[in-house]
Write an enzyme that holds these catalytic residues in place. Structure first.
Site, PDB file in Angstrom:
ATOM      1  N   LYS A   3      -3.210  -1.777 -10.580  1.00 18.87           N
ATOM      2  CA  LYS A   3      -3.357  -0.437 -11.163  1.00 18.87           C
ATOM      3  C   LYS A   3      -4.254   0.399 -10.260  1.00 18.87           C
ATOM      4  O   LYS A   3      -4.919  -0.098  -9.365  1.00 18.87           O
ATOM      5  CB  LYS A   3      -3.985  -0.507 -12.563  1.00 18.87           C
ATOM      6  CG  LYS A   3      -3.263  -1.385 -13.558  1.00 18.87           C
ATOM      7  CD  LYS A   3      -1.943  -0.826 -13.987  1.00 18.87           C
ATOM      8  CE  LYS A   3      -1.266  -1.774 -14.983  1.00 18.87           C
ATOM      9  NZ  LYS A   3       0.131  -1.465 -15.177  1.00 18.87           N
TER      10      LYS A   3
ATOM     11  N   SER B 182       5.270  -0.305 -12.855  1.00 21.45           N
ATOM     12  CA  SER B 182       4.198   0.527 -13.382  1.00 21.45           C
ATOM     13  C   SER B 182       3.454   1.328 -12.314  1.00 21.45           C
ATOM     14  O   SER B 182       2.744   2.270 -12.631  1.00 21.45           O
ATOM     15  CB  SER B 182       3.192  -0.310 -14.171  1.00 21.45           C
ATOM     16  OG  SER B 182       2.455  -1.155 -13.301  1.00 21.45           O
TER      17      SER B 182
END
Length: 177
Positions: A89, A35
């Site tokens: 993230k 991701s």
């Protein structure tokens, strides 16, 4: 795995663990998701400095614990048997800011201003295929993966409380992909 790569892995992990243990301000992780590609690849070793008050800045890559329900939802959406408890993230929105997608050119905006995202994959025109418009709650951050098509993040699961943050990424040891 080549001999050189194996030796590099052992040296890096040993040094990182020693530093983390000695300083107690760093934490070592291994990336298990794509991701954050191309910034972080699966298998890379990550060292994050622990947060001690205050919060991260926009663009910082953060490591955080499941703020409640992320692990189960990610496992379910991806059909994984294991439930992740730690996530990595990039901070896009800070407390009180309005994060939206997308401009006519496909960019994210923060408080109405387009956000330059030079860390994303070249040729990735749209910042998100999912349109959204969110205001970040007080005491939270809005996070996205760099590889938006492979990331389940604040677009789907909401903002992350600053109290869930473990630390900010300090460096990556590229042992993945």
């Amino acid at each position: 795995m080549s001999r050189r790569r194996a030796v590099a892995w052992i040296v890096v992990v040993t040094l990182a663990v020693c530093a983390a243990s000695a300083l107690t301000t760093e934490t070592v992780f291994r990336a298990d998701s794509d991701s954050m590609s191309p910034t972080i690849e699966v298998g890379d070793v990550l060292v994050a400095a622990r947060h001690r008050g205050g919060g991260p800045g926009r663009g910082d890559v953060v490591v955080f614990t499941d703020p409640g329900g992320w692990g189960e939802r990610v496992a379910g959406l991806l059909g994984r048997e294991d439930t992740p408890s730690t996530f990595v993230k990039r901070v896009i929105g800070l407390p009180g800011e309005r994060v939206a997608c997308c401009t006519a050119g496909g960019a994210l905006t923060v408080d109405g201003e387009p956000l330059a995202e030079d860390y994303r994959e070249a040729g990735d025109e749209l910042a998100s295929v999912l349109a959204f418009d969110r205001t970040v709650p007080a005491g939270s951050v809005f996070v996205l993966g760099d590889a938006r098509a492979a990331s389940i993040d604040s677009r789907y699961l909401g903002s992350v409380p600053i109290t869930s943050l473990i630390g900010t990424l300090q460096f990556v040891v590229p042992l993945g992909g």
